[in-house]
Each structure stands twice: as structure tokens, then as C-alpha cells.
Design a protein around this motif. Structure first.
Motif, mmCIF file in Angstrom:
data_model
loop_
_atom_site.group_PDB
_atom_site.id
_atom_site.type_symbol
_atom_site.label_atom_id
_atom_site.label_comp_id
_atom_site.label_asym_id
_atom_site.label_seq_id
_atom_site.Cartn_x
_atom_site.Cartn_y
_atom_site.Cartn_z
ATOM 1 N N GLY A 25 0.808 -1.227 0.000
ATOM 2 C CA GLY A 25 0.000 0.000 0.000
ATOM 3 C C GLY A 25 0.831 1.262 0.000
ATOM 4 N N LYS A 26 2.176 1.126 -0.124
ATOM 5 C CA LYS A 26 3.029 2.325 -0.076
ATOM 6 C C LYS A 26 4.164 2.233 -1.099
ATOM 7 N N GLN A 27 5.214 1.475 -0.749
ATOM 8 C CA GLN A 27 6.411 1.454 -1.615
ATOM 9 C C GLN A 27 6.220 0.621 -2.877
ATOM 10 N N GLU A 34 1.115 -8.910 -3.933
ATOM 11 C CA GLU A 34 0.453 -10.200 -4.168
ATOM 12 C C GLU A 34 1.480 -11.292 -4.469
ATOM 13 N N LYS A 35 2.419 -10.949 -5.356
ATOM 14 C CA LYS A 35 3.444 -11.928 -5.751
ATOM 15 C C LYS A 35 4.275 -12.357 -4.538
ATOM 16 N N LEU A 36 4.632 -11.371 -3.704
ATOM 17 C CA LEU A 36 5.440 -11.697 -2.512
ATOM 18 C C LEU A 36 4.682 -12.666 -1.602
ATOM 19 N N MET A 37 3.389 -12.421 -1.457
ATOM 20 C CA MET A 37 2.597 -13.324 -0.601
ATOM 21 C C MET A 37 2.539 -14.727 -1.193
ATOM 22 N N GLU A 38 2.387 -14.772 -2.505
ATOM 23 C CA GLU A 38 2.293 -16.079 -3.173
ATOM 24 C C GLU A 38 3.609 -16.852 -3.021
ATOM 25 N N VAL A 39 4.726 -16.144 -3.271
ATOM 26 C CA VAL A 39 6.048 -16.779 -3.154
ATOM 27 C C VAL A 39 6.258 -17.266 -1.711
ATOM 28 N N ALA A 40 5.854 -16.428 -0.766
ATOM 29 C CA ALA A 40 6.041 -16.773 0.653
ATOM 30 C C ALA A 40 5.202 -18.003 1.013
ATOM 31 N N TYR A 41 3.968 -17.993 0.618
ATOM 32 C CA TYR A 41 3.071 -19.113 0.962
ATOM 33 C C TYR A 41 3.601 -20.409 0.352
ATOM 34 N N GLY A 64 -5.762 -8.084 2.386
ATOM 35 C CA GLY A 64 -7.100 -8.685 2.389
ATOM 36 C C GLY A 64 -7.543 -9.067 0.982
ATOM 37 N N ALA A 65 -7.285 -8.178 0.017
ATOM 38 C CA ALA A 65 -7.684 -8.459 -1.374
ATOM 39 C C ALA A 65 -6.905 -9.672 -1.888
ATOM 40 N N ALA A 66 -5.626 -9.747 -1.542
ATOM 41 C CA ALA A 66 -4.803 -10.878 -2.003
ATOM 42 C C ALA A 66 -5.290 -12.187 -1.365
ATOM 43 N N LEU A 67 -5.587 -12.140 -0.076
ATOM 44 C CA LEU A 67 -6.070 -13.363 0.603
ATOM 45 C C LEU A 67 -7.366 -13.845 -0.035
ATOM 46 N N ARG A 112 -11.077 -4.780 6.690
ATOM 47 C CA ARG A 112 -10.054 -4.480 5.669
ATOM 48 C C ARG A 112 -9.373 -5.764 5.200
ATOM 49 N N LEU A 113 -9.135 -6.680 6.139
ATOM 50 C CA LEU A 113 -8.447 -7.932 5.780
ATOM 51 C C LEU A 113 -9.404 -8.981 5.184
#
Ligand code: NDP
Length: 327
Positions: A25-27, A34-41, A64-67, A112-113
Motif C-alpha cells: 500500500g506504499k512502496q 500479491e506476488k510476494l505473498m504467493e512466493v512466501a506461501y 485482504g484483497a490478495a487473501l 479491511r483484511l
């Protein structure tokens, strides 16, 4: 991925987790988040860290949108929020750890989540204006309502945490089970000294933040000033001033020489050092780029390279090991 017990709970938390401060939401673009979350999961991360104040609520909206999009089984991951700073209109009732802000902050974070409950809910800082008993009771209301599974603190003193436990015991309620302190090669006192009794007698777990001291311990500031980093973000001059000091960079240089000698990149070396501490339940990673995250995941396999000899040489470089009181 390695999984560790979150303190005295039955929860198995991934030793590396993913946080969203300054990035989501910033940088970074939402697609990168989204990609970072996917790679992490996919790498086995089961904890995603957030807070109401991160990007003033936007970080939770992006997560929240990514989840929702990924639609992972809700039982396969944990998500956190933190209450204290507020952000709406900055009115006195919209921040702190009063019963009102804790209950309303939780409802807003859940929206929000886009989740029905928050796994780990943190008091982001101590609130000197609110009795600790009020905070403990409000957290337990949320737990009884099924909106929060576990609650904890962030950057509370050992005395404040202990007081929360005493209040909980007095009312037969659940006390804080995890703390989120800063922990890295430069910041050690809370985790290696102040909290030792809480680890031993309360079984407190920890979800540690800024393991790379905002990227300084990656070594990338040793030779020049890269342009696409958090230190270039307007409004974050204070963070740059705090972390990019000559003294720190000199130590980073020596650490890098040692890391080179044992064949590790400095990010892996610095993260492995955090992971080596058994009182660390999970190291929350921050990343603005996919390659950073992928490199950082290799830290777990690097822990064994930090032999007693290497650890001693780290102490010689850092000269900041907390001196424990000898009772
Ligand atoms: P770090 O200290 O690990 O800093 C992460 C940043 O370092 C990245 O965003 C990136 O910044 C840089 N970086 C990471 N990996 C590499 C690499 N391999 N090579 C080069 N640069 C790298 O962690 P954070 O400060 O982000 O903290 C982690 C999480 O902890 C937060 O997201 C948040 O969830 C939590 N937190 C909690 C706080 C609290 O009060 N409870 C306070 C702060 C954080 P860049 O874009 O500059 O390259």
C-alpha cells in the motif's frame, strides 16, 4: 520451511514470515505485494503480519484483497493486525488501548483484511493512559467472541507484560502470549536480557521485526546509495538517519567480510543469526522485491554455518552483547 512453537501455545509458526510495513500500500505496487505473498506461501510461510497503522489501513486492504483472491484454506495460514496508533481522524477515541479502540480497531481490521477472525492481535505499543486490566479484558472479550485467537504485545517492557499476566491470572483470563520486539544484530537488549524471565516462566513467544535493520544489514549501503530503497521514500528521513550511521556501516563492513569468508551473503548471514536464537519463534521478513524474499528464505539452511567460532567472531565485531545481571 522450519516451524516453531509460538511460545507456550500449540501453534506451529513458520520460522520465517512476511510483513507489510512500508511496502504494501506504499512502496510497492499491489501486484508485487500479491506476488510476494504467493512466493512466501509456496515456500511454507504461514504467518502474514500487518497493523492498522501500516499505510493508514491500505496495507490491510491490499493483504485482504490478495487473501481473498488466493482463497487459500483459512486454516493454513495466520494473519495479524496491531492496534494502538489508529489513523482515521486522529481523534482521542480512535487510538490507544482503551476497550473502545481495541474493539472498534479489531472490527475495522477484520473488514479491511476480509477475514472472520484475526489469528494474532497485538497491542502495538503500551498505552500509559489506559489501565492494563482494561486492555487485558478487552482482548479477552474479542477472544470470547471468536474474533481473535491469540493476543500479544509489541515493544512493551518486561514489567508491563508481566503486569498483563498478573491481571489475566487475577480474572482467570488469557494473558499475552507473544511479543513483537525489534531484534537484529544491532538491537538485542529486550530479547537477550529484559525478556528472559518471560521466556522461562511465561513461555512467551516472539515475532521479531526489522531483522535486517531496514536493509542496512543486507550490506547494500556499503559502497553507494541505491535509489530504489525505503530510505528514498519521502517522510522516512528519520528512518535513514537512525539506521545509516557511519558506526553501523563500519560494523556491517566487518560482518560482510566474515560472511564472505564462510560463503554466505550478508542478508542470509544476518537472518540466520536471528534464527539461531531459540527465543525467536518467527523472523518477520520485509521485502520490496521478489529476489530479496527468495534469497532470505535460504537463511534457514545457513544457520548451521554459524558455528560457535563464527558466533564469537560476531561478538568481537559487534561489541554489544547484553551483560546479564549476575544474581
Ligand atoms: P527488515 O529489517 O528485514 O527490512 C526489510 C527491507 O530490507 C526490505 O523491504 C528491503 O528494503 C530490504 N531487503 C530485504 N531483503 C533484502 C535482501 N536480500 N537484499 C537487499 N535488501 C533487502 O524488515 P522490516 O523493517 O521490513 O520489518 C519486517 C516486518 O516487521 C514489517 O513488515 C512488519 O510486519 C514488522 N514490523 C513491526 C514493527 C512493530 O513495531 N511491531 C515495526 C517495524 C516492522 P528496500 O526496499 O529498501 O530494498
Amino acid at each position: 520451511m522450519e516451524y516453531r512453537k509460538l511460545g507456550n501455545t500449540g501453534i506451529q509458526i513458520s520460522a520465517l514470515s512476511l510483513g507489510s510495513w512500508l511496502t504494501f500500500g506504499k512502496q510497492i505496487d499491489d501486484s508485487v505485494a500479491e506476488k510476494l505473498m504467493e512466493v512466501a506461501y509456496e515456500a511454507g510461510v504461514n504467518f502474514f503480519d500487518n497493523a492498522e497503522i501500516y499505510a493508514r489501513g491500505k496495507s490491510e486492504l491490499v493483504m485482504g484483497a490478495a487473501l481473498k483472491k488466493f482463497n487459500w484454506s483459512r486454516s493454513s495460514y495466520m494473519v495479524s493486525s496491531k492496534v494502538f496508533f489508529g489513523f482515521e481522524d486522529n481523534k482521542p477515541t480512535q487510538r490507544g488501548l482503551s476497550r473502545k479502540h481495541i474493539i472498534e480497531g479489531c472490527e475495522a481490521a477484520m473488514k479491511r483484511l476480509q477475514v472472520d477472525y484475526i489469528d494474532l492481535y497485538f497491542c502495538h505499543r503500551p498505552d500509559k493512559q489506559t489501565p492494563i486490566s482494561e486492555t487485558v479484558q478487552a482482548m479477552n472479550t474479542l477472544i470470547q467472541q471468536g474474533k481473535v485467537l491469540y493476543w500479544g504485545t509489541s515493544e512493551w517492557s518486561a514489567q508491563e507484560i508481566l503486569q498483563a499476566h498478573l491481571e489475566a491470572v487475577r480474572h482467570n483470563l488469557m494473558g499475552p502470549i507473544m511479543e513483537q520486539p525489534q531484534y537484529n544484530l544491532f538491537e538485542r537488549k529486550k530479547l537477550e536480557d529484559d525478556y528472559l524471565h518471560l521466556f522461562k516462566y511465561q513461555g512467551m513467544g516472539t515475532t521479531i521485526w526489522s531483522p535486517l535493520a531496514s536493509g542496512v544489514l543486507s550490506g547494500k549501503y556499503l559502497n553507494d546509495m541505491p535509489s530504489d530503497t525505503r530510505f528514498g521514500i519521502e517522510g522516512l528521513e528519520w528512518l535513514k538517519e537512525r539506521n545509516l550511521t557511519v558506526e553501523k556501516l563500519e560494523k556491517v563492513k566487518s560482518l560482510k567480510n566474515l560472511a564472505d569468508e564462510i560463503g554466505l551473503s550478508l542478508p542470509k548471514f544476518a537472518l540466520a543469526w536471528c534464527l539461531k536464537n531459540p527465543n525467536v519463534s518467527t523472523v518477520i521478513l520485509g521485502a520490496s522485491k521478489e529476489f530479496q524474499l527468495k534469497e532470505n528464505f535460504e537463511a534457514i539452511a545457513s544457520i548451521s554455518l554459524l558455528t560457535p567460532d563464527v558466533m564469537e567472531r560476531i561478538e568481537t565485531i559487534m561489541q554489544n552483547k547484553p551483560v546479564l545481571a549476575d544474581f
